[in-house]
Design a protein around this motif. Sequence first.
Motif, mmCIF file in Angstrom:
data_model
loop_
_atom_site.group_PDB
_atom_site.id
_atom_site.type_symbol
_atom_site.label_atom_id
_atom_site.label_comp_id
_atom_site.label_asym_id
_atom_site.label_seq_id
_atom_site.Cartn_x
_atom_site.Cartn_y
_atom_site.Cartn_z
ATOM 1 N N LEU A 1 0.839 -1.221 0.000
ATOM 2 C CA LEU A 1 0.000 0.000 0.000
ATOM 3 C C LEU A 1 0.867 1.262 0.000
ATOM 4 O O LEU A 1 0.553 2.247 -0.656
ATOM 5 N N LEU B 1 1.985 2.618 -3.402
ATOM 6 C CA LEU B 1 1.012 3.224 -4.330
ATOM 7 C C LEU B 1 1.286 4.732 -4.482
ATOM 8 O O LEU B 1 1.623 5.405 -3.511
ATOM 9 N N GLU C 1 -10.069 2.244 -5.162
ATOM 10 C CA GLU C 1 -8.702 1.855 -5.509
ATOM 11 C C GLU C 1 -8.035 1.090 -4.362
ATOM 12 O O GLU C 1 -7.371 0.061 -4.567
ATOM 13 N N SER D 1 -9.538 -2.479 -4.012
ATOM 14 C CA SER D 1 -9.050 -3.363 -5.091
ATOM 15 C C SER D 1 -7.648 -3.859 -4.763
ATOM 16 O O SER D 1 -7.324 -5.043 -4.949
ATOM 17 N N GLU D 2 -6.848 -2.952 -4.244
ATOM 18 C CA GLU D 2 -5.459 -3.281 -3.930
ATOM 19 C C GLU D 2 -5.402 -4.341 -2.811
ATOM 20 O O GLU D 2 -4.592 -5.273 -2.867
ATOM 21 N N LYS E 1 -6.572 -7.641 -4.208
ATOM 22 C CA LYS E 1 -5.532 -8.175 -5.092
ATOM 23 C C LYS E 1 -4.488 -8.933 -4.274
ATOM 24 O O LYS E 1 -3.932 -9.927 -4.687
ATOM 25 N N ARG E 2 -4.257 -8.468 -3.049
ATOM 26 C CA ARG E 2 -3.235 -9.108 -2.203
ATOM 27 C C ARG E 2 -3.879 -10.085 -1.223
ATOM 28 O O ARG E 2 -3.310 -10.402 -0.191
#
Lengths: 315, 289
Positions: free
Chosen positions: A252, A255, A281, A284-285, A288-289
Amino acid sequence: MNALSSQPVITVSKLTKFYGDFKALDSVSFTVEKGWVYGYLGPNGAGKTTTIRTMLGLLKPNQGEVQITGINPTKDPVQALQSLGYAPELPTLQTFFTGEQLLDFMGKMFGLATQARKEKIKQLLDLVGLKEWGDKKIGKYSKGMVQRLSIALALINDPLVLIMDEPTIGMDPEATAHFRNLFSTLSKQGKTVFISSHLLDEVQRICTHVGMINRGRMVFNGPITQVLEAFTKQWVIEAELKKVTKRMISALKKLDYVEDVKAEGNKLRIELKEKKDLRGEISSEIFKRKGVLLSLNLHKITLEDAYLRALKGGQ
Amino acid sequence: MNALRRVAVIVGYEWRRALAKKWFFALVILAFAIQVLIFVVFNYLFTNPLPDLPPEFQVALEQMKPYMWIVEVLTPQGFFMSLIVIMIAGGSMSEEYEQGTSDILLSKPITKLEYMTGKYLGGLSLLSFVAAMTTILGVILAIAFFSPQESLQFIPHIYLAIVYSNLVFLSLAFMFSEVLRRTTLSYFSAIGVYISSMVITGVLSAVHSFTGEQLYLDVSKGLPDWGASNFPSFVMGKLLNVPNNPFISPTQGDSNLLLAGALIAVYTAIFIVVATIRLVRSDVTKKTA
């Protein structure tokens, strides 16, 4: 009234006041226009009450000037204060009067006729919730009741300008809400309300404009929307996850739009570089992880944050 | 609303403030009680003459009988009226500062001078009322028990003389109330000045009697107590013209009457001017109590 529409109701310019060697006010300036609810904020000893007492002509400024509806209250108190109502902080009222008698006396001070006073007293006692207590000696009132009566006294002359020093201090939450609504209503009726308060939540709810003072100096003056804007460098997203890993934090942080990430248990405080709602955003991040998101909140700045930042900046 | 009406509103307020105090009634009742006591003492003396009393005193006492109304009226004038006016005026301004009510009053459309005038006139009208009450009571008691009474046409004169003479300590206490802005301190200071002045006047008069030195007497006349205490007696002495009677002070000439009258005016003016300067030039003190 024509004069009023073309000029501010309250004008404070370069007001400086010394108590001995102590500079209580240092070139304080602001204006308040018709219909505004102006919140005057500052920590204890910042100069709020000194400003108000100077505005009322009770203190003589060493420099600068105050004008109420275009008239200097030190030079012409009769004209300047005719259309002004004032409720002091934690007032001590004349205990030998009943509530009705004190309202009647104050009505006489404003030159109200007997019938007008009678009607106004009845209306005001009802408004402040003291209808049953009007004929009782003020010595028997509780602190909160004295505070309510003080507000009624400030309204006896149907003022154009209302100056209140910590008006809801000592009141129960119900009464506080009642008076908060009353001040908003008065402002909608075209009256100008000036409130000195340290209750930031109250100010944020009812005030249209804010002035902040610290150590005798104005650190901010403007619309309440501007104060939040002015002291907001960033927005913060608070995320609660099932489990927070070091890898997640470091991802994070990398980003572009993230300034910093702080972890506390399974909670993350993600400080953004911009004032943008980037919850989509961020979530989503996290997904994704393979993070399990329990909650995600955008934390915009509150008046309290702005106030604390303003004071810090003003020191 | 004009200035006079604003002043009148404050006068009414001052009455309410004073009448709410128990000590005010206690002092007035005490003054009445003293008047009754004096009546009892004199009534006893008239009905049971003291065998050892020198004949000239006996004559003077008999001569005094038709003027008992004056004795009755002047009795509370000395100590009690001074104390009452000090209590009225000593807290007049200071209590408002201490309680923070001065902020509420002076944030209304009124000038500082109108406010002060209302306060002072409120005290003066209270003094006038109390003096009227003691005068009426004294006259009624005298008429009821020592009839016939003479020279009653001078009742307004003695009443006005009492009110006028009390202006000194009314104004002194008022000045302390404004200058010190502490009620207890103001009371003590005014009573202190009053008692000191009384004691010094007495000592200087005694020294004058022993030494015959005029200077001591002249100095004692300059003190605030001398004019205030003696003016009503001087006025009545002049109006009644009962020579060589120890119960009615002889005027000792017109000069003393004029001097006493002038000193009351001068002291009153000085005290009012000092109070005015303090009020107009300084900030309104924040609540201290």
